[in-house]
Design a protein around this motif. Structure first.
Motif, PDB file in Angstrom:
ATOM      1  N   SER A   1      26.634  37.821  43.519  1.00 28.93           N
ATOM      2  CA  SER A   1      26.102  37.795  44.873  1.00 28.93           C
ATOM      3  C   SER A   1      27.235  37.827  45.890  1.00 28.93           C
ATOM      4  CB  SER A   1      25.287  36.536  45.105  1.00 28.93           C
ATOM      5  OG  SER A   1      24.144  36.539  44.288  1.00 28.93           O
ATOM      6  N   LEU A   2      27.055  38.602  46.912  1.00 28.95           N
ATOM      7  CA  LEU A   2      28.047  38.760  47.966  1.00 28.95           C
ATOM      8  C   LEU A   2      28.126  37.495  48.817  1.00 28.95           C
ATOM      9  CD1 LEU A   2      29.939  40.899  49.247  1.00 28.95           C
ATOM     10  CD2 LEU A   2      28.043  41.510  50.746  1.00 28.95           C
ATOM     11  N   THR A   3      29.342  36.937  48.972  1.00 33.70           N
ATOM     12  CA  THR A   3      29.501  35.729  49.780  1.00 33.70           C
ATOM     13  C   THR A   3      30.362  35.956  51.021  1.00 33.70           C
ATOM     14  OG1 THR A   3      31.399  34.999  48.463  1.00 33.70           O
ATOM     15  CG2 THR A   3      29.211  34.178  47.812  1.00 33.70           C
ATOM     16  N   SER A   4      31.104  37.071  51.074  1.00 37.64           N
ATOM     17  CA  SER A   4      31.953  37.353  52.223  1.00 37.64           C
ATOM     18  C   SER A   4      31.868  38.840  52.549  1.00 37.64           C
ATOM     19  CB  SER A   4      33.400  36.965  51.913  1.00 37.64           C
ATOM     20  OG  SER A   4      34.213  37.175  53.038  1.00 37.64           O
ATOM     21  N   LEU A   5      31.685  39.141  53.831  1.00 35.19           N
ATOM     22  CA  LEU A   5      31.575  40.530  54.256  1.00 35.19           C
ATOM     23  C   LEU A   5      32.342  40.720  55.557  1.00 35.19           C
ATOM     24  CD1 LEU A   5      30.298  43.342  53.823  1.00 35.19           C
ATOM     25  CD2 LEU A   5      28.305  42.528  55.126  1.00 35.19           C
ATOM     26  N   ASP A   6      33.318  41.621  55.524  1.00 34.78           N
ATOM     27  CA  ASP A   6      34.121  41.938  56.704  1.00 34.78           C
ATOM     28  C   ASP A   6      33.859  43.397  57.073  1.00 34.78           C
ATOM     29  OD1 ASP A   6      36.000  42.567  58.631  1.00 34.78           O
ATOM     30  OD2 ASP A   6      37.642  41.536  57.619  1.00 34.78           O
ATOM     31  N   VAL A   7      33.100  43.590  58.139  1.00 32.81           N
ATOM     32  CA  VAL A   7      32.820  44.930  58.644  1.00 32.81           C
ATOM     33  C   VAL A   7      33.366  45.074  60.066  1.00 32.81           C
ATOM     34  CG1 VAL A   7      30.840  45.412  57.162  1.00 32.81           C
ATOM     35  CG2 VAL A   7      30.488  44.213  59.327  1.00 32.81           C
ATOM     36  N   GLY A   8      34.307  44.201  60.408  1.00 36.41           N
ATOM     37  CA  GLY A   8      34.890  44.210  61.745  1.00 36.41           C
ATOM     38  C   GLY A   8      35.436  45.577  62.117  1.00 36.41           C
ATOM     39  N   CYS A   9      35.225  45.956  63.363  1.00 33.57           N
ATOM     40  CA  CYS A   9      35.699  47.215  63.937  1.00 33.57           C
ATOM     41  C   CYS A   9      35.071  48.445  63.285  1.00 33.57           C
ATOM     42  CB  CYS A   9      37.217  47.300  63.876  1.00 33.57           C
ATOM     43  SG  CYS A   9      38.068  45.932  64.686  1.00 33.57           S
ATOM     44  N   CYS A  10      33.935  48.261  62.661  1.00 32.45           N
ATOM     45  CA  CYS A  10      33.241  49.372  62.010  1.00 32.45           C
ATOM     46  C   CYS A  10      32.344  50.069  63.025  1.00 32.45           C
ATOM     47  CB  CYS A  10      32.414  48.871  60.830  1.00 32.45           C
ATOM     48  SG  CYS A  10      31.515  50.175  59.988  1.00 32.45           S
ATOM     49  N   GLY A  11      32.729  51.220  63.443  1.00 31.48           N
ATOM     50  CA  GLY A  11      31.970  51.966  64.433  1.00 31.48           C
ATOM     51  C   GLY A  11      30.623  52.466  63.930  1.00 31.48           C
ATOM     52  N   ARG A  12      30.425  52.429  62.624  1.00 31.44           N
ATOM     53  CA  ARG A  12      29.177  52.931  62.045  1.00 31.44           C
ATOM     54  C   ARG A  12      28.147  51.843  61.801  1.00 31.44           C
ATOM     55  NH1 ARG A  12      31.189  57.521  57.798  1.00 31.44           N
ATOM     56  NH2 ARG A  12      32.262  58.773  59.355  1.00 31.44           N
ATOM     57  N   LEU A  13      28.507  50.604  62.032  1.00 30.69           N
ATOM     58  CA  LEU A  13      27.556  49.513  61.834  1.00 30.69           C
ATOM     59  C   LEU A  13      26.540  49.544  62.979  1.00 30.69           C
ATOM     60  CD1 LEU A  13      27.105  47.057  59.915  1.00 30.69           C
ATOM     61  CD2 LEU A  13      28.139  45.684  61.711  1.00 30.69           C
ATOM     62  N   LYS A  29      28.435  33.625  52.998  1.00 29.63           N
ATOM     63  CA  LYS A  29      29.079  32.476  53.635  1.00 29.63           C
ATOM     64  C   LYS A  29      29.937  32.889  54.825  1.00 29.63           C
ATOM     65  CE  LYS A  29      29.198  29.456  49.614  1.00 29.63           C
ATOM     66  NZ  LYS A  29      28.152  28.590  50.077  1.00 29.63           N
ATOM     67  N   CYS A  30      30.493  34.079  54.767  1.00 31.88           N
ATOM     68  CA  CYS A  30      31.383  34.547  55.830  1.00 31.88           C
ATOM     69  C   CYS A  30      30.985  35.959  56.239  1.00 31.88           C
ATOM     70  CB  CYS A  30      32.828  34.524  55.328  1.00 31.88           C
ATOM     71  SG  CYS A  30      34.017  35.104  56.541  1.00 31.88           S
ATOM     72  N   LEU A  31      30.708  36.138  57.521  1.00 35.44           N
ATOM     73  CA  LEU A  31      30.373  37.457  58.056  1.00 35.44           C
ATOM     74  C   LEU A  31      31.248  37.738  59.263  1.00 35.44           C
ATOM     75  CD1 LEU A  31      28.684  40.042  58.249  1.00 35.44           C
ATOM     76  CD2 LEU A  31      26.983  38.735  59.557  1.00 35.44           C
ATOM     77  N   ASP A  32      32.050  38.789  59.141  1.00 36.74           N
ATOM     78  CA  ASP A  32      32.900  39.231  60.240  1.00 36.74           C
ATOM     79  C   ASP A  32      32.380  40.575  60.715  1.00 36.74           C
ATOM     80  OD1 ASP A  32      34.832  40.135  61.991  1.00 36.74           O
ATOM     81  OD2 ASP A  32      36.520  39.524  60.735  1.00 36.74           O
ATOM     82  N   ALA A  33      31.696  40.573  61.850  1.00 39.58           N
ATOM     83  CA  ALA A  33      31.152  41.802  62.427  1.00 39.58           C
ATOM     84  C   ALA A  33      31.653  41.944  63.864  1.00 39.58           C
ATOM     85  CB  ALA A  33      29.631  41.786  62.371  1.00 39.58           C
ATOM     86  N   ARG A  34      32.943  41.665  64.059  1.00 39.70           N
ATOM     87  CA  ARG A  34      33.529  41.771  65.397  1.00 39.70           C
ATOM     88  C   ARG A  34      33.727  43.243  65.770  1.00 39.70           C
ATOM     89  NH1 ARG A  34      37.371  41.338  61.874  1.00 39.70           N
ATOM     90  NH2 ARG A  34      39.400  42.304  62.111  1.00 39.70           N
ATOM     91  N   GLN A  35      33.597  43.521  67.051  1.00 32.58           N
ATOM     92  CA  GLN A  35      33.845  44.838  67.625  1.00 32.58           C
ATOM     93  C   GLN A  35      33.103  45.957  66.892  1.00 32.58           C
ATOM     94  OE1 GLN A  35      38.132  45.206  67.796  1.00 32.58           O
ATOM     95  NE2 GLN A  35      38.298  43.641  69.372  1.00 32.58           N
ATOM     96  N   CYS A  36      31.809  45.757  66.727  1.00 31.29           N
ATOM     97  CA  CYS A  36      30.969  46.758  66.049  1.00 31.29           C
ATOM     98  C   CYS A  36      29.926  47.367  66.984  1.00 31.29           C
ATOM     99  CB  CYS A  36      30.266  46.125  64.848  1.00 31.29           C
ATOM    100  SG  CYS A  36      31.375  45.672  63.514  1.00 31.29           S
ATOM    101  N   SER A  37      29.977  47.042  68.261  1.00 29.52           N
ATOM    102  CA  SER A  37      29.022  47.548  69.255  1.00 29.52           C
ATOM    103  C   SER A  37      27.596  47.103  68.987  1.00 29.52           C
ATOM    104  CB  SER A  37      29.077  49.083  69.356  1.00 29.52           C
ATOM    105  OG  SER A  37      30.373  49.495  69.726  1.00 29.52           O
ATOM    106  N   LEU A  38      27.417  45.966  68.330  1.00 32.09           N
ATOM    107  CA  LEU A  38      26.070  45.437  68.092  1.00 32.09           C
ATOM    108  C   LEU A  38      25.437  45.033  69.418  1.00 32.09           C
ATOM    109  CD1 LEU A  38      26.755  43.149  65.003  1.00 32.09           C
ATOM    110  CD2 LEU A  38      25.692  45.414  65.022  1.00 32.09           C
ATOM    111  N   THR A  39      24.161  45.338  69.579  1.00 35.37           N
ATOM    112  CA  THR A  39      23.456  44.987  70.809  1.00 35.37           C
ATOM    113  C   THR A  39      22.409  43.904  70.592  1.00 35.37           C
ATOM    114  OG1 THR A  39      21.837  46.752  70.506  1.00 35.37           O
ATOM    115  CG2 THR A  39      23.808  47.280  71.809  1.00 35.37           C
TER     116      THR A  39
END
Length: 123
Positions: A1-13, A29-39
């Motif tokens: 099972s996935l416990t950490s996901l770093d998609v920071g700076c991903c323009g396609r998210l 447990k850890c989600l990094d979704a910084r600078q992804c243009s999420l609204t």
């Protein structure tokens, strides 16, 4: 099972992608979704990711947080800087989940008072 996901700076998210992450990764447990243009975050974001201890959403386009975010009881790090947050305001959100919970509680109380005033005036 996935416990950490770093998609920071991903323009396609996309907003839909983050919804899929929330639904498909219940032990994350850890989600990094910084600078992804999420609204927007899904309304049930906090219900689905209750194992989160670290959440970085800084540098997105979020204007509001779902009320379910206060259910992230294990969260020790919450990064929301550089979002145009209005509900709750960024200065409240940056103080953490307790402040966010207080903000939403005040909104609920204000709404109840408004309803009471309408009943009194309208009769």
């Amino acid at each position: 099972s996935l416990t950490s996901l770093d998609v920071g700076c991903c323009g396609r998210l996309t907003d839909e992608s983050i919804k899929a992450v929330a639904a498909g990764c219940p032990v994350l447990k850890c989600l990094d979704a910084r600078q992804c243009s999420l609204t927007v975050l899904p309304d049930d974001f906090g219900d689905q990711l209750q194992s989160l201890t670290e959440l970085n959403l800084s540098g997105n386009e979020l204007t509001s947080l779902p009320r379910s975010i206060i259910k992230l009881a294990n969260l020790t790090e919450l990064e929301l800087a550089f979002n145009p947050l209005q509900e709750p305001p960024l200065e409240v959100a940056e103080r953490g989940l307790e402040a966010i919970d207080g903000y939403f509680e005040e909104l609920n109380e204000g709404s109840a008072t408004t309803q009471l005033v309408k009943v009194v005036f309208i009769g």
